[in-house]
Design a protein around this motif. Structure first.
Motif, PDB file in Angstrom:
ATOM      1  N   THR A  27     -42.966  16.465 -14.936  1.00 43.90           N
ATOM      2  CA  THR A  27     -42.532  15.239 -14.287  1.00 43.90           C
ATOM      3  C   THR A  27     -41.049  15.379 -13.955  1.00 43.90           C
ATOM      4  O   THR A  27     -40.235  15.648 -14.849  1.00 43.90           O
ATOM      5  CB  THR A  27     -42.738  14.030 -15.220  1.00 43.90           C
ATOM      6  OG1 THR A  27     -44.130  13.893 -15.485  1.00 43.90           O
ATOM      7  CG2 THR A  27     -42.208  12.753 -14.591  1.00 43.90           C
ATOM      8  N   VAL A  28     -40.717  15.209 -12.696  1.00 45.97           N
ATOM      9  CA  VAL A  28     -39.345  15.393 -12.242  1.00 45.97           C
ATOM     10  C   VAL A  28     -38.846  14.129 -11.556  1.00 45.97           C
ATOM     11  O   VAL A  28     -39.533  13.568 -10.701  1.00 45.97           O
ATOM     12  CB  VAL A  28     -39.238  16.593 -11.272  1.00 45.97           C
ATOM     13  CG1 VAL A  28     -37.866  16.625 -10.596  1.00 45.97           C
ATOM     14  CG2 VAL A  28     -39.485  17.901 -12.012  1.00 45.97           C
ATOM     15  N   VAL A  29     -37.670  13.694 -11.964  1.00 48.20           N
ATOM     16  CA  VAL A  29     -36.958  12.610 -11.295  1.00 48.20           C
ATOM     17  C   VAL A  29     -35.631  13.174 -10.805  1.00 48.20           C
ATOM     18  O   VAL A  29     -34.850  13.720 -11.599  1.00 48.20           O
ATOM     19  CB  VAL A  29     -36.703  11.422 -12.246  1.00 48.20           C
ATOM     20  CG1 VAL A  29     -35.838  10.358 -11.565  1.00 48.20           C
ATOM     21  CG2 VAL A  29     -38.013  10.818 -12.726  1.00 48.20           C
ATOM     22  N   PHE A  30     -35.375  13.095  -9.510  1.00 44.08           N
ATOM     23  CA  PHE A  30     -34.075  13.482  -8.975  1.00 44.08           C
ATOM     24  C   PHE A  30     -33.108  12.307  -9.141  1.00 44.08           C
ATOM     25  O   PHE A  30     -33.466  11.155  -8.867  1.00 44.08           O
ATOM     26  CB  PHE A  30     -34.169  13.834  -7.487  1.00 44.08           C
ATOM     27  CG  PHE A  30     -34.880  15.125  -7.186  1.00 44.08           C
ATOM     28  CD1 PHE A  30     -34.862  16.184  -8.082  1.00 44.08           C
ATOM     29  CD2 PHE A  30     -35.568  15.291  -5.989  1.00 44.08           C
ATOM     30  CE1 PHE A  30     -35.513  17.378  -7.797  1.00 44.08           C
ATOM     31  CE2 PHE A  30     -36.214  16.481  -5.687  1.00 44.08           C
ATOM     32  CZ  PHE A  30     -36.190  17.525  -6.599  1.00 44.08           C
ATOM     33  N   GLY A  36     -18.702  10.199  -9.594  1.00 44.48           N
ATOM     34  CA  GLY A  36     -18.107   9.015 -10.195  1.00 44.48           C
ATOM     35  C   GLY A  36     -18.997   7.792 -10.157  1.00 44.48           C
ATOM     36  O   GLY A  36     -18.582   6.703 -10.558  1.00 44.48           O
ATOM     37  N   SER A  37     -20.246   7.953  -9.724  1.00 41.84           N
ATOM     38  CA  SER A  37     -21.157   6.808  -9.633  1.00 41.84           C
ATOM     39  C   SER A  37     -21.774   6.441 -10.979  1.00 41.84           C
ATOM     40  O   SER A  37     -22.460   5.430 -11.090  1.00 41.84           O
ATOM     41  CB  SER A  37     -22.273   7.087  -8.620  1.00 41.84           C
ATOM     42  OG  SER A  37     -23.033   8.215  -9.009  1.00 41.84           O
ATOM     43  N   GLY A  38     -21.542   7.276 -12.006  1.00 40.59           N
ATOM     44  CA  GLY A  38     -22.065   6.977 -13.337  1.00 40.59           C
ATOM     45  C   GLY A  38     -23.404   7.606 -13.642  1.00 40.59           C
ATOM     46  O   GLY A  38     -24.075   7.237 -14.612  1.00 40.59           O
ATOM     47  N   LYS A  39     -23.822   8.589 -12.851  1.00 41.42           N
ATOM     48  CA  LYS A  39     -25.118   9.238 -13.049  1.00 41.42           C
ATOM     49  C   LYS A  39     -25.259   9.831 -14.452  1.00 41.42           C
ATOM     50  O   LYS A  39     -26.279   9.645 -15.117  1.00 41.42           O
ATOM     51  CB  LYS A  39     -25.328  10.361 -12.028  1.00 41.42           C
ATOM     52  CG  LYS A  39     -25.383   9.925 -10.594  1.00 41.42           C
ATOM     53  CD  LYS A  39     -25.737  11.076  -9.676  1.00 41.42           C
ATOM     54  CE  LYS A  39     -24.575  12.004  -9.382  1.00 41.42           C
ATOM     55  NZ  LYS A  39     -24.211  12.996 -10.335  1.00 41.42           N
ATOM     56  N   GLY A  40     -24.244  10.557 -14.873  1.00 40.14           N
ATOM     57  CA  GLY A  40     -24.320  11.240 -16.164  1.00 40.14           C
ATOM     58  C   GLY A  40     -24.474  10.285 -17.325  1.00 40.14           C
ATOM     59  O   GLY A  40     -25.278  10.515 -18.243  1.00 40.14           O
ATOM     60  N   ILE A 132     -36.841   9.105  -6.823  1.00 36.74           N
ATOM     61  CA  ILE A 132     -35.416   9.447  -6.753  1.00 36.74           C
ATOM     62  C   ILE A 132     -34.641   8.236  -7.245  1.00 36.74           C
ATOM     63  O   ILE A 132     -34.828   7.124  -6.757  1.00 36.74           O
ATOM     64  CB  ILE A 132     -34.977   9.809  -5.310  1.00 36.74           C
ATOM     65  CG1 ILE A 132     -35.503  11.187  -4.915  1.00 36.74           C
ATOM     66  CG2 ILE A 132     -33.460   9.839  -5.191  1.00 36.74           C
ATOM     67  CD1 ILE A 132     -36.967  11.270  -4.681  1.00 36.74           C
ATOM     68  N   LEU A 133     -33.810   8.446  -8.245  1.00 39.46           N
ATOM     69  CA  LEU A 133     -32.964   7.388  -8.772  1.00 39.46           C
ATOM     70  C   LEU A 133     -31.598   7.525  -8.095  1.00 39.46           C
ATOM     71  O   LEU A 133     -30.885   8.511  -8.307  1.00 39.46           O
ATOM     72  CB  LEU A 133     -32.833   7.552 -10.283  1.00 39.46           C
ATOM     73  CG  LEU A 133     -32.288   6.388 -11.097  1.00 39.46           C
ATOM     74  CD1 LEU A 133     -33.129   5.137 -10.916  1.00 39.46           C
ATOM     75  CD2 LEU A 133     -32.228   6.771 -12.574  1.00 39.46           C
ATOM     76  N   LYS A 184     -40.104   6.499  -2.211  1.00 39.09           N
ATOM     77  CA  LYS A 184     -39.789   7.062  -3.524  1.00 39.09           C
ATOM     78  C   LYS A 184     -38.344   6.827  -3.980  1.00 39.09           C
ATOM     79  O   LYS A 184     -37.949   7.371  -5.012  1.00 39.09           O
ATOM     80  CB  LYS A 184     -40.059   8.570  -3.514  1.00 39.09           C
ATOM     81  CG  LYS A 184     -41.532   8.943  -3.471  1.00 39.09           C
ATOM     82  CD  LYS A 184     -41.706  10.434  -3.689  1.00 39.09           C
ATOM     83  CE  LYS A 184     -43.168  10.800  -3.822  1.00 39.09           C
ATOM     84  NZ  LYS A 184     -43.346  12.225  -4.215  1.00 39.09           N
ATOM     85  N   VAL A 185     -37.564   6.069  -3.229  1.00 40.27           N
ATOM     86  CA  VAL A 185     -36.157   5.875  -3.604  1.00 40.27           C
ATOM     87  C   VAL A 185     -35.988   4.569  -4.377  1.00 40.27           C
ATOM     88  O   VAL A 185     -36.351   3.496  -3.896  1.00 40.27           O
ATOM     89  CB  VAL A 185     -35.242   5.872  -2.361  1.00 40.27           C
ATOM     90  CG1 VAL A 185     -33.799   5.523  -2.767  1.00 40.27           C
ATOM     91  CG2 VAL A 185     -35.268   7.241  -1.686  1.00 40.27           C
ATOM     92  N   CYS A 186     -35.443   4.688  -5.584  1.00 41.40           N
ATOM     93  CA  CYS A 186     -35.108   3.526  -6.410  1.00 41.40           C
ATOM     94  C   CYS A 186     -33.585   3.377  -6.384  1.00 41.40           C
ATOM     95  O   CYS A 186     -32.866   4.175  -6.995  1.00 41.40           O
ATOM     96  CB  CYS A 186     -35.578   3.724  -7.836  1.00 41.40           C
ATOM     97  SG  CYS A 186     -37.348   3.988  -7.992  1.00 41.40           S
ATOM     98  N   LYS A 187     -33.115   2.391  -5.675  1.00 35.42           N
ATOM     99  CA  LYS A 187     -31.677   2.211  -5.467  1.00 35.42           C
ATOM    100  C   LYS A 187     -31.101   1.261  -6.507  1.00 35.42           C
ATOM    101  O   LYS A 187     -31.614   0.164  -6.709  1.00 35.42           O
ATOM    102  CB  LYS A 187     -31.433   1.665  -4.057  1.00 35.42           C
ATOM    103  CG  LYS A 187     -29.971   1.475  -3.686  1.00 35.42           C
ATOM    104  CD  LYS A 187     -29.872   0.974  -2.251  1.00 35.42           C
ATOM    105  CE  LYS A 187     -28.445   0.703  -1.832  1.00 35.42           C
ATOM    106  NZ  LYS A 187     -28.376   0.200  -0.440  1.00 35.42           N
TER     107      LYS A 187
END
Length: 210
Positions: A27-30, A36-40, A132-133, A184-187
């Motif tokens: 299962t893969v989520v990109f 600087g968007s806070g992804k990590g 995609i998150l 598939k895009v979760c914004k």
């Protein structure tokens, strides 16, 4: 692009399809968003609550750059210029990390960076992301965050930051458009406090969590 709630509803309908192929492959989520968007930070929260393995392409590339290998020198030079590392190099690092993890659920952070990356991953692995998150954050806010953080990164200076913004906008937006057309895009509004952002993230993962 749909809202988090809309995307979650779309994923509920998606989840029942092709069950056998989902079971056979990881299962893969990109996870995408500007620097600087806070992804990590949000990936750390997702790992803790939902059991995914977080693979930061940026971290993998930086580790390779520091290794002193031939690819490492090339990666370091390209990163300084804000350029995108060739897909075959990134794919090699990603696939190695996935195999070594022992997990079958992955957050792939900062990838695909462009359409070439996307095609190389899907064709090379036979895996399509479940969704995609996308952490959406104004450029001014991202710049402020990067300049304030104290991580000692060589690319956290104003010139490199602006190059990275430019590359992200030019290369990643077509990828988002491609997956948005597939529903598939979760914004996520990433300009808010960390806790509020994660509450939105949970509404996406919890209905689809296996």
């Amino acid at each position: 692009m749909g809202t988090a709630v809309e995307a979650s509803n779309q994923l509920n309908s998606f989840e029942g399809a092709n069950v056998s192929s989902v079971e056979e492959k990881p299962t893969v989520v990109f996870v995408l968003g500007g620097p600087g968007s806070g992804k990590g930070t949000q990936c750390t929260n997702i790992v803790r609550q939902f059991g995914y393995t977080h693979l930061s392409v940026g971290d993998l590339l930086r580790a390779e750059a520091e290794s002193g290998s031939e690819n490492g020198t090339m990666i370091e030079n390209m990163t300084k210029e804000g350029q995108i590392v060739p897909s075959e190099v990134t794919m090699t690092l990603l696939q190695r990390a996935m195999k070594q993890s022992g997990n079958d659920k992955f957050l792939i952070d900062g990838f695909p960076r462009n359409e070439e990356n996307r095609a190389a991953f899907e064709h090379g692995t036979g895996i399509e992301p479940v969704f995609i998150l996308f952490f959406d954050c104004p450029e001014e806010e991202m710049e402020k965050r990067l300049l304030c953080r104290n991580q000692g990164r060589k690319d956290d200076n104003i010139a490199s930051i602006r190059k990275r913004f430019k590359v992200f906008l030019e290369s990643s937006l077509p990828v988002l458009a491609y997956y948005d057309a597939k529903g598939k895009v979760c914004k996520i509004d990433a300009a808010r406090p960390v806790e509020e952002v994660f509450e939105s993230v949970k509404t996406i993962f919890e209905p689809n969590y296996v």
